[in-house]
Write a protein that holds these residues in place. Sequence first.
Motif, short mmCIF file in Angstrom:
data_model
loop_
_atom_site.label_atom_id
_atom_site.label_comp_id
_atom_site.label_asym_id
_atom_site.label_seq_id
_atom_site.Cartn_x
_atom_site.Cartn_y
_atom_site.Cartn_z
N ILE A 228 0.90 -1.37 -0.20
CA ILE A 228 -0.19 0.05 -0.04
C ILE A 228 0.90 1.24 0.20
CG2 ILE A 228 -1.88 1.28 1.37
CD1 ILE A 228 -2.81 -1.21 2.36
N CYS A 229 0.74 2.06 -0.79
CA CYS A 229 1.42 3.34 -1.09
C CYS A 229 0.64 4.56 -0.66
CB CYS A 229 1.93 3.72 -2.39
SG CYS A 229 2.93 2.19 -3.03
N PHE A 230 1.01 5.57 -0.19
CA PHE A 230 0.00 6.58 0.41
C PHE A 230 0.99 7.99 0.68
CE2 PHE A 230 1.61 4.67 4.26
CZ PHE A 230 2.07 5.93 4.98
N THR A 231 0.13 9.16 0.34
CA THR A 231 0.64 10.17 0.79
C THR A 231 -0.25 10.82 1.76
OG1 THR A 231 -0.40 11.66 -0.98
CG2 THR A 231 2.00 10.61 -1.48
N VAL A 232 0.20 12.00 2.54
CA VAL A 232 -0.51 12.59 3.62
C VAL A 232 -0.73 14.04 3.21
CG1 VAL A 232 0.29 11.14 5.30
CG2 VAL A 232 1.61 13.24 4.75
N ASN A 233 -1.88 14.72 3.73
CA ASN A 233 -2.08 16.20 3.37
C ASN A 233 -1.01 17.09 3.88
OD1 ASN A 233 -4.76 15.44 2.39
ND2 ASN A 233 -5.45 15.41 4.28
N PRO A 234 -0.88 18.15 3.19
CA PRO A 234 -0.08 18.97 3.70
C PRO A 234 -0.24 19.43 5.33
CG PRO A 234 -0.89 19.65 1.58
CD PRO A 234 -1.43 18.60 1.97
N GLY A 235 1.03 19.66 5.79
CA GLY A 235 1.07 20.05 7.33
C GLY A 235 0.95 18.86 8.18
#
Length: 413
Positions: A228-235
């Motif tokens: 599972i690959c993911f990115t998080v929201n800014p901040g």
Amino acid sequence: MRIDIDSCEEILLTITRNKTRSLLTAFGVFWGIFMLVALIGGGQGMQNMMQKNFEGFATNSGFIWPQKTGEAYKGFRKGRWWRLNNDDVARVRQNVEGMAVVTPTVNRWGATTIYGDKKYSAIVKGLYPEYNHIETQQISYGRFINDVDVSEARKVCVIGKRVYESLFKVGEDPCGKFIRIDGIYYRVVGVCVSEGNININGQASESVVLPFSTMQQAYNLGHNIDMICFTVNPGVKVSSLQPEIERVVKEPHLISPDDKQAVMLLNAEAMFSMVDNLFIGIRILIWMVGLGTLLAGAIGVSNIMMVTVKERTTEIGIRRAIGARPRDILQQILSESMVLTALAGMAGISFAVLVLQVMDVATAKGATRYDFQVSFGLAVGTCVLLVALGMLAGLAPAYRAMAIKPIEAIRDE
């Protein structure tokens, strides 16, 4: 301070009279400024090289994949293998706040890829279009996988740069042509020229990308996924979400909440931060070593000027006796120190730039250059620093020369 032509000739004549001593002193300054400029330029080039490896990769990303369990739990033994599945992607996306993109991947290594009489052993990846937010896909021909490809499980593919070079002629457009991968034909819809130097599921240049649904069907994977690959929201920091992500993944697979081994989470954000901190430390070390070496050279200049003043005590005393002002003596000594430092420093800067240029050419990959160079502003600043150090190095000898009394100088002779 104004230095006229006559003064320069006198300075150069004095330096020539003390040739060996002046050369040794100049070499100290030369080496100091060379070390400073070469280390700064080399450090900048190494940082650019590292950033090229990370280019196109999301710095706020993370990756999850399964490992053997490290603890027994609810009747299951320690060392049990388990698999991620499509439902885990939905759980992470819905239950963990702060997520921007969550996408699964599947892959197979060493897949036989054939076009005509040419063959290449590639990495086959099953991806969603959203993966482009994790690792930017630079397309030279055609396009990347889209949502329609996934929903209809189309037999299409995007090939990497090395796969393209191995199967097709240079300059040939492969789009619309069919290649065979492990016995199944796929139509090429794009060529990805990204290098993908961060080895997550293999390098992009050596990969063939299929629609995620097509990959699951072709290799009979069912609902299982590899990562599972993911990115998080800014901040939002990945490290702050890690405990919640692990909890959401562990619960449905009956894994102990205290098991530190079963779920592997790679925090790319922490990795990038570590690299940034490493280069900050390297830059600090470079300035410490460079300035320390340069300061040692300046101290050498000051010591040599002290010896020169002592040897020229009679000359200075006679000049004072026939009317030379203290300011004239001060100007002469400072000028000699500054000219010696500036000449050696300029030579050091020039040689450092030459060495950096050779390194830049030697490490270039095609059109990619890593800029083993220093900026013009830094070069100018270094010249100003040289002049300042030359003036400081000459202050003590100059004041000593000013303190010489004519009658004592003549008596000393």
